[in-house]
Design a protein around this motif. Structure first.
Motif, PDB file in Angstrom:
ATOM      1  N   TRP A  40       0.827  -1.203   0.000  1.00 40.83           N
ATOM      2  CA  TRP A  40       0.000   0.000   0.000  1.00 40.83           C
ATOM      3  C   TRP A  40       0.865   1.258   0.000  1.00 40.83           C
ATOM      4  O   TRP A  40       0.522   2.261  -0.633  1.00 40.83           O
ATOM      5  CB  TRP A  40      -0.979   0.011   1.167  1.00 40.83           C
ATOM      6  CG  TRP A  40      -2.225  -0.743   0.832  1.00 40.83           C
ATOM      7  CD1 TRP A  40      -2.658  -1.912   1.373  1.00 40.83           C
ATOM      8  CD2 TRP A  40      -3.190  -0.387  -0.161  1.00 40.83           C
ATOM      9  NE1 TRP A  40      -3.826  -2.304   0.782  1.00 40.83           N
ATOM     10  CE2 TRP A  40      -4.177  -1.380  -0.166  1.00 40.83           C
ATOM     11  CE3 TRP A  40      -3.309   0.671  -1.054  1.00 40.83           C
ATOM     12  CZ2 TRP A  40      -5.272  -1.352  -1.028  1.00 40.83           C
ATOM     13  CZ3 TRP A  40      -4.400   0.704  -1.912  1.00 40.83           C
ATOM     14  CH2 TRP A  40      -5.369  -0.293  -1.890  1.00 40.83           C
ATOM     15  N   MET A  43       2.003   1.784  -3.541  1.00 36.02           N
ATOM     16  CA  MET A  43       0.900   2.294  -4.372  1.00 36.02           C
ATOM     17  C   MET A  43       0.622   3.760  -4.075  1.00 36.02           C
ATOM     18  O   MET A  43       0.361   4.552  -4.989  1.00 36.02           O
ATOM     19  CB  MET A  43      -0.363   1.461  -4.161  1.00 36.02           C
ATOM     20  CG  MET A  43      -0.297   0.102  -4.807  1.00 36.02           C
ATOM     21  SD  MET A  43      -1.868  -0.796  -4.697  1.00 36.02           S
ATOM     22  CE  MET A  43      -1.687  -1.584  -3.111  1.00 36.02           C
ATOM     23  N   ALA A  44       0.686   4.134  -2.813  1.00 37.00           N
ATOM     24  CA  ALA A  44       0.423   5.525  -2.436  1.00 37.00           C
ATOM     25  C   ALA A  44       1.482   6.454  -3.000  1.00 37.00           C
ATOM     26  O   ALA A  44       1.155   7.566  -3.445  1.00 37.00           O
ATOM     27  CB  ALA A  44       0.356   5.654  -0.914  1.00 37.00           C
ATOM     28  N   ALA A  47       0.551   6.935  -6.552  1.00 38.58           N
ATOM     29  CA  ALA A  47      -0.704   7.695  -6.653  1.00 38.58           C
ATOM     30  C   ALA A  47      -0.492   9.169  -6.347  1.00 38.58           C
ATOM     31  O   ALA A  47      -1.131  10.025  -6.968  1.00 38.58           O
ATOM     32  CB  ALA A  47      -1.747   7.098  -5.707  1.00 38.58           C
ATOM     33  N   THR A  49       1.878  10.984  -7.140  1.00 33.33           N
ATOM     34  CA  THR A  49       2.476  11.683  -8.287  1.00 33.33           C
ATOM     35  C   THR A  49       1.431  11.996  -9.362  1.00 33.33           C
ATOM     36  O   THR A  49       1.763  12.614 -10.367  1.00 33.33           O
ATOM     37  CB  THR A  49       3.617  10.852  -8.917  1.00 33.33           C
ATOM     38  OG1 THR A  49       3.071   9.655  -9.471  1.00 33.33           O
ATOM     39  CG2 THR A  49       4.688  10.531  -7.893  1.00 33.33           C
ATOM     40  N   HIS A  50       0.203  11.582  -9.150  1.00 30.69           N
ATOM     41  CA  HIS A  50      -0.880  11.817 -10.117  1.00 30.69           C
ATOM     42  C   HIS A  50      -1.943  12.742  -9.529  1.00 30.69           C
ATOM     43  O   HIS A  50      -3.142  12.478  -9.643  1.00 30.69           O
ATOM     44  CB  HIS A  50      -1.514  10.494 -10.538  1.00 30.69           C
ATOM     45  CG  HIS A  50      -0.613   9.635 -11.345  1.00 30.69           C
ATOM     46  ND1 HIS A  50       0.298   8.775 -10.778  1.00 30.69           N
ATOM     47  CD2 HIS A  50      -0.461   9.515 -12.690  1.00 30.69           C
ATOM     48  CE1 HIS A  50       0.963   8.157 -11.735  1.00 30.69           C
ATOM     49  NE2 HIS A  50       0.517   8.589 -12.906  1.00 30.69           N
ATOM     50  N   ASP A  53      -4.979  13.899 -11.696  1.00 29.98           N
ATOM     51  CA  ASP A  53      -5.969  12.938 -12.176  1.00 29.98           C
ATOM     52  C   ASP A  53      -7.359  13.343 -11.690  1.00 29.98           C
ATOM     53  O   ASP A  53      -7.570  13.587 -10.505  1.00 29.98           O
ATOM     54  CB  ASP A  53      -5.628  11.538 -11.670  1.00 29.98           C
ATOM     55  CG  ASP A  53      -6.671  10.515 -12.064  1.00 29.98           C
ATOM     56  OD1 ASP A  53      -6.888  10.333 -13.275  1.00 29.98           O
ATOM     57  OD2 ASP A  53      -7.271   9.923 -11.154  1.00 29.98           O
ATOM     58  N   PHE A  57      -9.375   7.797  -9.333  1.00 37.62           N
ATOM     59  CA  PHE A  57      -8.704   6.512  -9.140  1.00 37.62           C
ATOM     60  C   PHE A  57      -7.528   6.636  -8.172  1.00 37.62           C
ATOM     61  O   PHE A  57      -7.421   5.865  -7.217  1.00 37.62           O
ATOM     62  CB  PHE A  57      -8.226   5.968 -10.492  1.00 37.62           C
ATOM     63  CG  PHE A  57      -7.462   4.679 -10.390  1.00 37.62           C
ATOM     64  CD1 PHE A  57      -8.137   3.479 -10.244  1.00 37.62           C
ATOM     65  CD2 PHE A  57      -6.079   4.676 -10.444  1.00 37.62           C
ATOM     66  CE1 PHE A  57      -7.429   2.287 -10.144  1.00 37.62           C
ATOM     67  CE2 PHE A  57      -5.366   3.487 -10.354  1.00 37.62           C
ATOM     68  CZ  PHE A  57      -6.045   2.292 -10.206  1.00 37.62           C
ATOM     69  N   TYR A  58      -6.660   7.597  -8.414  1.00 38.25           N
ATOM     70  CA  TYR A  58      -5.462   7.736  -7.574  1.00 38.25           C
ATOM     71  C   TYR A  58      -5.804   8.292  -6.190  1.00 38.25           C
ATOM     72  O   TYR A  58      -5.182   7.929  -5.200  1.00 38.25           O
ATOM     73  CB  TYR A  58      -4.407   8.590  -8.282  1.00 38.25           C
ATOM     74  CG  TYR A  58      -3.834   7.889  -9.486  1.00 38.25           C
ATOM     75  CD1 TYR A  58      -2.947   6.835  -9.336  1.00 38.25           C
ATOM     76  CD2 TYR A  58      -4.216   8.254 -10.777  1.00 38.25           C
ATOM     77  CE1 TYR A  58      -2.431   6.159 -10.425  1.00 38.25           C
ATOM     78  CE2 TYR A  58      -3.704   7.588 -11.883  1.00 38.25           C
ATOM     79  CZ  TYR A  58      -2.818   6.546 -11.702  1.00 38.25           C
ATOM     80  OH  TYR A  58      -2.310   5.870 -12.784  1.00 38.25           O
ATOM     81  N   LYS A  59      -6.800   9.140  -6.139  1.00 40.53           N
ATOM     82  CA  LYS A  59      -7.253   9.643  -4.837  1.00 40.53           C
ATOM     83  C   LYS A  59      -7.773   8.481  -3.984  1.00 40.53           C
ATOM     84  O   LYS A  59      -7.527   8.410  -2.778  1.00 40.53           O
ATOM     85  CB  LYS A  59      -8.335  10.700  -5.024  1.00 40.53           C
ATOM     86  CG  LYS A  59      -8.796  11.314  -3.723  1.00 40.53           C
ATOM     87  CD  LYS A  59      -9.844  12.397  -3.972  1.00 40.53           C
ATOM     88  CE  LYS A  59     -10.295  12.980  -2.646  1.00 40.53           C
ATOM     89  NZ  LYS A  59     -11.320  13.997  -2.813  1.00 40.53           N
ATOM     90  N   LYS A  61      -6.776   5.398  -4.216  1.00 41.02           N
ATOM     91  CA  LYS A  61      -5.610   4.617  -3.790  1.00 41.02           C
ATOM     92  C   LYS A  61      -4.998   5.208  -2.519  1.00 41.02           C
ATOM     93  O   LYS A  61      -4.681   4.487  -1.580  1.00 41.02           O
ATOM     94  CB  LYS A  61      -4.541   4.564  -4.882  1.00 41.02           C
ATOM     95  CG  LYS A  61      -4.888   3.708  -6.056  1.00 41.02           C
ATOM     96  CD  LYS A  61      -4.766   2.251  -5.697  1.00 41.02           C
ATOM     97  CE  LYS A  61      -5.038   1.413  -6.924  1.00 41.02           C
ATOM     98  NZ  LYS A  61      -5.239   0.019  -6.594  1.00 41.02           N
ATOM     99  N   VAL A  62      -4.825   6.526  -2.506  1.00 44.48           N
ATOM    100  CA  VAL A  62      -4.239   7.184  -1.332  1.00 44.48           C
ATOM    101  C   VAL A  62      -5.167   7.022  -0.126  1.00 44.48           C
ATOM    102  O   VAL A  62      -4.720   6.716   0.980  1.00 44.48           O
ATOM    103  CB  VAL A  62      -3.947   8.669  -1.619  1.00 44.48           C
ATOM    104  CG1 VAL A  62      -3.520   9.393  -0.352  1.00 44.48           C
ATOM    105  CG2 VAL A  62      -2.870   8.798  -2.688  1.00 44.48           C
TER     106      VAL A  62
END
Length: 101
Positions: A40, A43-44, A47, A49-50, A53, A57-59, A61-62
């Motif tokens: 995790w 992945m964070a 995420a 770095t995006h 977006d 999706f990336y929000k 993930k965080v």
């Protein structure tokens, strides 16, 4: 941490082979929580770095990584304490105590 817990189990099992079996379930749970925390975190980092977006999706993930770290990962503390409870409580009761009349 996992290294300390691993060393503890190894040290204890040097004088009592039952320690490995007694620790196995909770130790593997701690290992699993640690491995998932690592994934995790990776992945964070990606995420974050995006930030531009707009799909969410990336929000997500965080947010999920934060949830994992704050709500699920702390369970390793109780699991570690159970490991360090040792093998003795598992062997205090004899088989005969569970026989029915």
């Amino acid at each position: 941490n996992l290294n300390d817990l691993t060393q503890w189990v190894m040290d204890q099992s040097a004088s009592n082979a039952n320690e490995v079996g007694a620790a196995s379930v909770e130790y593997l749970m701690v290992f699993g929580y640690t491995a998932l925390a690592y994934m995790w975190a990776k992945m964070a980092v990606v995420a974050l770095t995006h930030a531009d977006d707009t799909s969410g999706f990336y929000k997500a993930k965080v947010g999920t990584a934060r949830f994992y770290m704050k709500r699920l990962l702390p369970r390793y503390i109780g699991m570690s304490a159970a490991v360090k409870g040792g093998a003795d409580p598992l062997y205090e009761l004899d088989d005969e105590m569970f026989e029915t009349a």
